[in-house]
Design an enzyme around this catalytic site. Structure first.
Site, PDB file in Angstrom:
ATOM      1  N   LYS A 105      11.440 -36.431  -4.892  1.00  0.00           N
ATOM      2  CA  LYS A 105      11.193 -36.306  -3.443  1.00  0.00           C
ATOM      3  C   LYS A 105      10.070 -35.549  -3.180  1.00  0.00           C
ATOM      4  O   LYS A 105      10.025 -34.586  -4.034  1.00  0.00           O
ATOM      5  CB  LYS A 105      12.449 -35.881  -2.848  1.00  0.00           C
ATOM      6  CG  LYS A 105      12.563 -36.167  -1.307  1.00  0.00           C
ATOM      7  CD  LYS A 105      13.254 -37.593  -1.113  1.00  0.00           C
ATOM      8  CE  LYS A 105      12.992 -38.092   0.342  1.00  0.00           C
ATOM      9  NZ  LYS A 105      13.820 -39.273   0.438  1.00  0.00           N
ATOM     10  N   GLY A 217      19.132 -41.694  15.756  1.00  0.00           N
ATOM     11  CA  GLY A 217      17.799 -41.793  15.364  1.00  0.00           C
ATOM     12  C   GLY A 217      17.075 -43.237  15.387  1.00  0.00           C
ATOM     13  O   GLY A 217      17.828 -44.123  15.376  1.00  0.00           O
TER      14      GLY A 217
HETATM   15  P1  NAD Z   1      11.741 -42.034  10.826  1.00  0.00           P
HETATM   16  O1  NAD Z   1      10.617 -40.941  10.922  1.00  0.00           O
HETATM   17  O2  NAD Z   1      10.852 -43.245  11.140  1.00  0.00           O
HETATM   18  O3  NAD Z   1      12.640 -42.011  12.270  1.00  0.00           O
HETATM   19  C1  NAD Z   1      13.260 -40.639  12.408  1.00  0.00           C
HETATM   20  C2  NAD Z   1      13.913 -40.754  13.667  1.00  0.00           C
HETATM   21  O4  NAD Z   1      15.033 -39.818  13.803  1.00  0.00           O
HETATM   22  C3  NAD Z   1      12.997 -40.481  14.759  1.00  0.00           C
HETATM   23  O5  NAD Z   1      13.438 -41.286  15.937  1.00  0.00           O
HETATM   24  C4  NAD Z   1      13.240 -39.247  15.484  1.00  0.00           C
HETATM   25  O6  NAD Z   1      13.156 -39.196  16.628  1.00  0.00           O
HETATM   26  C5  NAD Z   1      14.841 -39.092  15.152  1.00  0.00           C
HETATM   27  N1  NAD Z   1      15.324 -37.852  15.106  1.00  0.00           N
HETATM   28  C6  NAD Z   1      14.613 -36.817  14.608  1.00  0.00           C
HETATM   29  N2  NAD Z   1      15.468 -35.721  14.946  1.00  0.00           N
HETATM   30  C7  NAD Z   1      16.562 -36.095  15.573  1.00  0.00           C
HETATM   31  C8  NAD Z   1      17.678 -35.436  16.093  1.00  0.00           C
HETATM   32  N3  NAD Z   1      17.779 -34.088  15.761  1.00  0.00           N
HETATM   33  N4  NAD Z   1      18.567 -36.243  16.795  1.00  0.00           N
HETATM   34  C9  NAD Z   1      18.557 -37.419  16.934  1.00  0.00           C
HETATM   35  N5  NAD Z   1      17.317 -38.037  16.496  1.00  0.00           N
HETATM   36  C10 NAD Z   1      16.404 -37.413  15.782  1.00  0.00           C
HETATM   37  O7  NAD Z   1      12.568 -41.888   9.701  1.00  0.00           O
HETATM   38  P2  NAD Z   1      13.265 -42.942   9.075  1.00  0.00           P
HETATM   39  O8  NAD Z   1      12.573 -43.543   7.710  1.00  0.00           O
HETATM   40  O9  NAD Z   1      13.892 -43.809   9.786  1.00  0.00           O
HETATM   41  O10 NAD Z   1      14.398 -41.769   8.511  1.00  0.00           O
HETATM   42  C11 NAD Z   1      15.824 -41.561   8.889  1.00  0.00           C
HETATM   43  C12 NAD Z   1      16.653 -41.260   7.764  1.00  0.00           C
HETATM   44  O11 NAD Z   1      16.915 -42.066   7.037  1.00  0.00           O
HETATM   45  C13 NAD Z   1      16.214 -39.925   7.204  1.00  0.00           C
HETATM   46  O12 NAD Z   1      17.461 -39.271   6.788  1.00  0.00           O
HETATM   47  C14 NAD Z   1      15.804 -40.586   5.780  1.00  0.00           C
HETATM   48  O13 NAD Z   1      15.928 -39.437   4.697  1.00  0.00           O
HETATM   49  C15 NAD Z   1      16.602 -41.780   5.654  1.00  0.00           C
HETATM   50  N6  NAD Z   1      16.152 -42.641   4.744  1.00  0.00           N
HETATM   51  C16 NAD Z   1      15.129 -43.577   5.114  1.00  0.00           C
HETATM   52  C17 NAD Z   1      14.633 -44.411   4.192  1.00  0.00           C
HETATM   53  C18 NAD Z   1      13.501 -45.394   4.746  1.00  0.00           C
HETATM   54  O14 NAD Z   1      13.288 -46.270   3.934  1.00  0.00           O
HETATM   55  N7  NAD Z   1      12.790 -44.989   5.586  1.00  0.00           N
HETATM   56  C19 NAD Z   1      15.218 -44.772   3.218  1.00  0.00           C
HETATM   57  C20 NAD Z   1      16.314 -44.152   2.798  1.00  0.00           C
HETATM   58  C21 NAD Z   1      17.027 -43.079   3.639  1.00  0.00           C
END
Ligand code: NAD
Length: 415
Positions: A105, A217
């Site tokens: 990571k 989120g």
């Molecule tokens: P992203 O940046 O696209 O979106 C993050 C979202 O979370 C945004 O809408 C933001 O406003 C919201 N957010 C941030 N702080 C918040 C809070 N305190 N309360 C409510 N909402 C909040 O990120 P993503 O890629 O969608 O990732 C989200 C989660 O999924 C993370 O934990 C990430 O590690 C995990 N994840 C993502 C992927 C991927 O392929 N994108 C893969 C595995 C895991």
């Protein structure tokens, strides 16, 4: 006080699994720590002519099963311990879906919302100039995570290719399609989680058609979960939220309209056909499925007793603390644990690497079919292991994953 350091939590989860499995002490201690980590300092020219200094990290947790793999996160509260925890979870994630990769990571402490595109590009290239020396298709392959995008992946791949002197698309995944991205990568995390939710509905005998869901989120994972819970499962998503708060409509929210509203205003709040609610209220709604899709430590000992969902499908990494896990388990809430539920992203990232190596690209249907096979097999391996050991699904997932990583370490003669 409840422990909220994500790396300490990741180590405690492993400790618990090691005890249940009877893992030997040397393998256990080896798997408690990252094999390698690099801390970097990045000077970046800002648009106003000043130079700002940023700090970043890359952690290669374990590569016994293959090159390390894991996203890069841009966040103002990023810490080395968050990156270590996420790298550990990547190790268990690639193992639980049985793809030949390890876990890593990366992260940069920054606030991308306050940076211009030019500043973000210079920061991303500066990161690769420092970290590129330990990246490579056969060594360590990054991807997007919170607040990093396909465009950022494109700049990083370009910078790395300049360092090597030739085109290296396979060094990074989550690229835009014209630069060697894979069909189906954009919604893969949510899609994998929705496939798991479908299987959970089957094993629990819960009919998901017309059932309700809430999503915390609203980024890559959350928005696609909204679209796909509706499209693939026929569910009604009644509440969603982002960092500025949530919205609720008991009759359901139209994903296209909410996404358009967020694109227009920057937030889901004040969506005309819903009431505003807080993130705390969203988590405690009476829904069939709750999708945490934001950040770590959202479900804790404090709010876990009030959670009323039947199934929690953890798209985010680390949304539930160990104390909360115990409460949810006692209350009969079925948790699909993070490194199983969100493994669709890394699975299609792996498909992207394979296609880059082949230089031959699959159609969307092939990606969906192969993803479904991987996720469904992983879901049932975890569910059955949890039943067999009489533990929660998170421990079931740990037992499956740790056994695979431990076997690879042993076969290499490390322990
Ligand atoms: P992203 O940046 O696209 O979106 C993050 C979202 O979370 C945004 O809408 C933001 O406003 C919201 N957010 C941030 N702080 C918040 C809070 N305190 N309360 C409510 N909402 C909040 O990120 P993503 O890629 O969608 O990732 C989200 C989660 O999924 C993370 O934990 C990430 O590690 C995990 N994840 C993502 C992927 C991927 O392929 N994108 C893969 C595995 C895991």
């Amino acid at each position: 006080m409840e422990e909220l350091n994500p790396f300490t939590i990741a180590q405690r989860q492993l400790d618990q699994a090691a005890e249940i499995m009877g893992l030997d002490p040397a393998t256990h201690e080896l798997l408690r720590w990252p094999l390698r980590e690099l801390h970097v300092t990045l000077p970046v020219k800002m648009d106003d002519g000043t130079t700002r200094i940023f700090h970043g990290f890359r952690v290669q947790y374990n590569d016994a099963r293959g090159p390390t793999k894991g996203g890069i996160r841009y966040h103002p509260q990023e810490t080395i311990d968050t990156v270590r925890a996420l790298a550990a979870w990547m190790t268990w994630k690639t193992a639980v879906v049985d793809i030949p990769l390890g876990g890593g990571k990366g992260g940069i402490v920054c606030n991308p919302k306050e940076m211009s595109m030019g500043e973000l590009e210079r920061l991303s290239r500066a990161y690769i100039r420092q970290v590129g020396r330990i990246l490579g298709e056969d060594m360590d392959v990054p991807a997007p995570d919170v607040y990093t995008t396909p465009q950022i992946m494109a700049w990083m791949m370009d910078e790395y290719s300049f360092m090597r002197g030739y085109n290296v698309p396979g060094v990074i995944t989550g690229k835009p399609l014209p630069l060697g991205g894979s069909q189906g990568r954009n919604d893969a995390t949510a899609r994998g989680g929705v496939y798991c939710t479908r299987e959970a509905g089957k094993v629990l005998g819960v009919n998901l058609q017309g059932a309700t869901a809430a999503i915390q989120g609203y980024g890559n994972a959350g928005q696609f979960a909204h679209l796909l819970a509706e499209e693939l499962l026929g569910m009604k998503v009644v509440a969603v939220s982002d960092s500025r708060g949530g919205i609720y409509n008991p009759n359901g929210l139209d994903p296209r309209a909410v996404i358009a509203h967020k694109e227009r205003t920057g937030a889901v709040a004040d969506f005309p056909e819903a009431d505003n609610i807080t993130n705390e209220e969203l988590l405690e709604l009476e829904v069939t499925v709750l999708f945490p899709a934001a950040l770590e430590n959202q479900i804790t000992a404090l709010n876990a007793p009030r959670i009323k969902a039947r199934i929690i499908a953890e798209l985010a990494n680390g949304p539930t603390t160990p104390e909360a896990d115990m409460i949810l388990y006692e209350n009969g809430i079925y948790v699909i644990p993070d490194f199983l539920c969100n493994a669709g992203g890394v699975t299609v990232s792996y498909f992207e690497q394979v296609q880059n190596a082949y230089n031959y690209y699959w159609d969307l249907e092939t990606v969906h079919k192969r993803l479904d096979i991987k996720m469904t097999a992983a879901f049932h391996a975890v569910h059955e292991t949890a039943q067999q050991y009489k533990v929660n699904n998170r421990m079931g997932a740990y037992i499956v994953a740790v056994a695979r990583v431990a076997e690879a370490c042993k076969l290499r003669g490390w322990v």
